[in-house]
Design a protein around this motif. Structure first.
Motif, PDB file in Angstrom:
ATOM      1  N   ASP A 117      42.320  -6.239  31.469  1.00  4.36           N
ATOM      2  CA  ASP A 117      42.950  -5.398  32.479  1.00  4.36           C
ATOM      3  C   ASP A 117      42.882  -3.966  31.947  1.00  4.36           C
ATOM      4  OD1 ASP A 117      44.840  -3.834  33.953  1.00  4.36           O
ATOM      5  OD2 ASP A 117      45.885  -5.664  34.538  1.00  4.36           O
ATOM      6  N   PRO A 118      42.249  -3.031  32.681  1.00  8.05           N
ATOM      7  CA  PRO A 118      42.099  -1.662  32.165  1.00  8.05           C
ATOM      8  C   PRO A 118      43.409  -0.930  31.954  1.00  8.05           C
ATOM      9  CG  PRO A 118      41.311  -1.781  34.426  1.00  8.05           C
ATOM     10  CD  PRO A 118      41.620  -3.184  33.994  1.00  8.05           C
ATOM     11  N   SER A 119      44.507  -1.418  32.530  1.00 11.64           N
ATOM     12  CA  SER A 119      45.787  -0.758  32.312  1.00 11.64           C
ATOM     13  C   SER A 119      46.402  -1.127  30.962  1.00 11.64           C
ATOM     14  CB  SER A 119      46.771  -1.102  33.440  1.00 11.64           C
ATOM     15  OG  SER A 119      47.163  -2.453  33.369  1.00 11.64           O
ATOM     16  N   TYR A 120      45.806  -2.087  30.259  1.00  9.86           N
ATOM     17  CA  TYR A 120      46.342  -2.511  28.976  1.00  9.86           C
ATOM     18  C   TYR A 120      45.997  -1.550  27.833  1.00  9.86           C
ATOM     19  CZ  TYR A 120      47.344  -7.176  30.893  1.00  9.86           C
ATOM     20  OH  TYR A 120      47.822  -8.244  31.607  1.00  9.86           O
ATOM     21  N   CYS A 121      44.977  -0.712  28.030  1.00 11.68           N
ATOM     22  CA  CYS A 121      44.536   0.183  26.963  1.00 11.68           C
ATOM     23  C   CYS A 121      44.008   1.478  27.593  1.00 11.68           C
ATOM     24  CB  CYS A 121      43.465  -0.486  26.107  1.00 11.68           C
ATOM     25  SG  CYS A 121      41.945  -0.898  27.007  1.00 11.68           S
ATOM     26  N   ASN A 122      43.585   2.400  26.778  1.00  6.64           N
ATOM     27  CA  ASN A 122      43.041   3.667  27.262  1.00  6.64           C
ATOM     28  C   ASN A 122      41.524   3.633  27.167  1.00  6.64           C
ATOM     29  OD1 ASN A 122      42.578   6.265  28.077  1.00  6.64           O
ATOM     30  ND2 ASN A 122      43.405   7.223  26.242  1.00  6.64           N
ATOM     31  N   MET A 123      40.883   3.428  28.323  1.00  6.66           N
ATOM     32  CA  MET A 123      39.419   3.383  28.410  1.00  6.66           C
ATOM     33  C   MET A 123      39.012   4.009  29.736  1.00  6.66           C
ATOM     34  SD  MET A 123      38.945   0.673  30.756  1.00  6.66           S
ATOM     35  CE  MET A 123      37.348   0.001  30.485  1.00  6.66           C
ATOM     36  N   THR A 124      37.739   4.035  30.041  1.00  6.84           N
ATOM     37  CA  THR A 124      37.247   4.775  31.202  1.00  6.84           C
ATOM     38  C   THR A 124      37.910   4.388  32.518  1.00  6.84           C
ATOM     39  OG1 THR A 124      35.254   5.581  32.284  1.00  6.84           O
ATOM     40  CG2 THR A 124      35.242   3.273  31.642  1.00  6.84           C
ATOM     41  N   GLU A 125      38.191   3.108  32.723  1.00  5.77           N
ATOM     42  CA  GLU A 125      38.787   2.656  33.982  1.00  5.77           C
ATOM     43  C   GLU A 125      40.307   2.819  34.014  1.00  5.77           C
ATOM     44  OE1 GLU A 125      37.380  -1.284  35.072  1.00  5.77           O
ATOM     45  OE2 GLU A 125      35.549  -0.880  33.927  1.00  5.77           O
ATOM     46  N   SER A 126      40.883   3.337  32.935  1.00  2.00           N
ATOM     47  CA  SER A 126      42.330   3.548  32.874  1.00  2.00           C
ATOM     48  C   SER A 126      42.749   4.874  33.504  1.00  2.00           C
ATOM     49  CB  SER A 126      42.802   3.552  31.415  1.00  2.00           C
ATOM     50  OG  SER A 126      42.391   2.404  30.737  1.00  2.00           O
ATOM     51  N   HIS A 127      41.780   5.674  33.914  1.00  2.00           N
ATOM     52  CA  HIS A 127      42.044   7.034  34.389  1.00  2.00           C
ATOM     53  C   HIS A 127      41.662   7.197  35.854  1.00  2.00           C
ATOM     54  CE1 HIS A 127      42.379   8.494  30.200  1.00  2.00           C
ATOM     55  NE2 HIS A 127      41.504   7.535  29.979  1.00  2.00           N
ATOM     56  N   ASN A 128      42.506   7.876  36.598  1.00  2.00           N
ATOM     57  CA  ASN A 128      42.140   8.264  37.960  1.00  2.00           C
ATOM     58  C   ASN A 128      41.404   9.588  37.962  1.00  2.00           C
ATOM     59  OD1 ASN A 128      43.270   6.033  39.229  1.00  2.00           O
ATOM     60  ND2 ASN A 128      45.295   6.974  39.293  1.00  2.00           N
ATOM     61  N   GLY A 129      41.749  10.445  37.060  1.00  2.00           N
ATOM     62  CA  GLY A 129      41.147  11.769  36.983  1.00  2.00           C
ATOM     63  C   GLY A 129      40.408  11.951  35.676  1.00  2.00           C
ATOM     64  N   GLN A 130      40.664  13.080  35.043  1.00  2.00           N
ATOM     65  CA  GLN A 130      39.995  13.417  33.800  1.00  2.00           C
ATOM     66  C   GLN A 130      40.346  12.442  32.686  1.00  2.00           C
ATOM     67  OE1 GLN A 130      41.012  17.286  32.355  1.00  2.00           O
ATOM     68  NE2 GLN A 130      39.261  17.371  30.983  1.00  2.00           N
ATOM     69  N   ARG A 131      39.346  12.080  31.920  1.00  2.00           N
ATOM     70  CA  ARG A 131      39.554  11.149  30.809  1.00  2.00           C
ATOM     71  C   ARG A 131      39.969  11.916  29.565  1.00  2.00           C
ATOM     72  NH1 ARG A 131      33.970   9.034  32.373  1.00  2.00           N
ATOM     73  NH2 ARG A 131      34.484   7.736  34.143  1.00  2.00           N
ATOM     74  N   LEU A 132      41.137  11.573  29.054  1.00  2.00           N
ATOM     75  CA  LEU A 132      41.668  12.188  27.837  1.00  2.00           C
ATOM     76  C   LEU A 132      42.378  11.112  27.021  1.00  2.00           C
ATOM     77  CD1 LEU A 132      43.211  15.454  29.337  1.00  2.00           C
ATOM     78  CD2 LEU A 132      41.217  15.314  27.841  1.00  2.00           C
ATOM     79  N   PRO A 133      42.632  11.389  25.749  1.00  2.00           N
ATOM     80  CA  PRO A 133      43.402  10.440  24.952  1.00  2.00           C
ATOM     81  C   PRO A 133      44.821  10.292  25.499  1.00  2.00           C
ATOM     82  CG  PRO A 133      42.344  12.085  23.560  1.00  2.00           C
ATOM     83  CD  PRO A 133      42.189  12.542  24.965  1.00  2.00           C
ATOM     84  N   PHE A 134      45.478   9.216  25.088  1.00  2.00           N
ATOM     85  CA  PHE A 134      46.888   8.989  25.374  1.00  2.00           C
ATOM     86  C   PHE A 134      47.663   9.175  24.069  1.00  2.00           C
ATOM     87  CE2 PHE A 134      46.184   5.486  28.861  1.00  2.00           C
ATOM     88  CZ  PHE A 134      45.739   6.450  29.751  1.00  2.00           C
ATOM     89  N   PHE A 135      48.988   9.320  24.176  1.00  2.00           N
ATOM     90  CA  PHE A 135      49.820   9.262  22.977  1.00  2.00           C
ATOM     91  C   PHE A 135      49.572   7.920  22.308  1.00  2.00           C
ATOM     92  CE2 PHE A 135      52.991  12.068  25.379  1.00  2.00           C
ATOM     93  CZ  PHE A 135      52.451  13.232  24.849  1.00  2.00           C
TER      94      PHE A 135
END
Length: 195
Positions: A117-135
């Protein structure tokens, strides 16, 4: 390692009069030519300390993002410094150690299990807009059975395992294995066995 922690490391070196070392380990852009140093990605304040600044894309980095744009030598230097500061043995994990810490003993595909599930981690499909790191603590499901965070996404991790020797034998440079997914990576790179 967060930017906050890495800034503390670099600024401690500056306080000890080791500016040359700090400049050797500071995050840099990827250089355009072999042998060149990329541009320094941290700014300096009025006291000459390293600080986060707006990057070339107009993004303001956050202190609690994982540090990136550092080489394995910088990561190893941080571990050596941290060991001296704390009296505890810090080092980069081997590739095998990293994989076990991510997969556990049951050989799961992802740190949380076999389903994705892309919401489980920070990867390309986790973003609606610009891709950036998460805390670093933003994705609590991206945590292994050993409590290791961010194995499937956010930023790739250096290991101390050699991948291959550089084609230029004069430099004697060894490429290190990186493991883990990253904020602009696909589902394939989120797999704990991906290398």
């Amino acid at each position: 390692i967060t930017h906050r922690e890495f800034l503390h490391f670099l600024n401690s070196l500056l306080a000890d009069g080791r500016e040359e070392d700090a400049l050797k380990w500071v995050p840099r852009e990827v250089p355009g030519f072999v042998g060149d140093l990329g541009a320094v990605l941290y700014g300096r304040d009025e006291n000459n300390r390293f600080v986060l600044v707006v990057d070339a894309d107009g993004d303001m980095w956050e202190e609690d993002w994982p540090v990136f744009f550092i080489g394995s030598e910088s990561a190893e230097a941080y571990c050596h410094w941290k060991s001296k500061q704390s009296g505890l043995p810090y080092r980069l994990p081997s590739e095998v150690e990293w994989e076990k810490s991510a997969r556990g003993v049951d050989g799961r595909f992802f740190v949380w299990g076999d389903g994705f599930d892309p919401s489980y981690c920070n990867m390309t499909e986790s973003h609606n807009g610009q891709r950036l790191p998460f805390f670093v603590d933003s994705c609590p499901i991206d945590e292994s059975v050993y409590g290791v965070r961010g194995c499937a996404g956010n930023i790739r991790d250096w290991t101390n395992s050699a991948f291959c020797r550089d084609w230029n034998e004069e430099t004697d440079q060894i490429h290190r294995v990186t493991r883990g997914g990253f904020w602009s990576g696909t589902q394939a790179v989120c797999r704990a066995a991906y290398r």
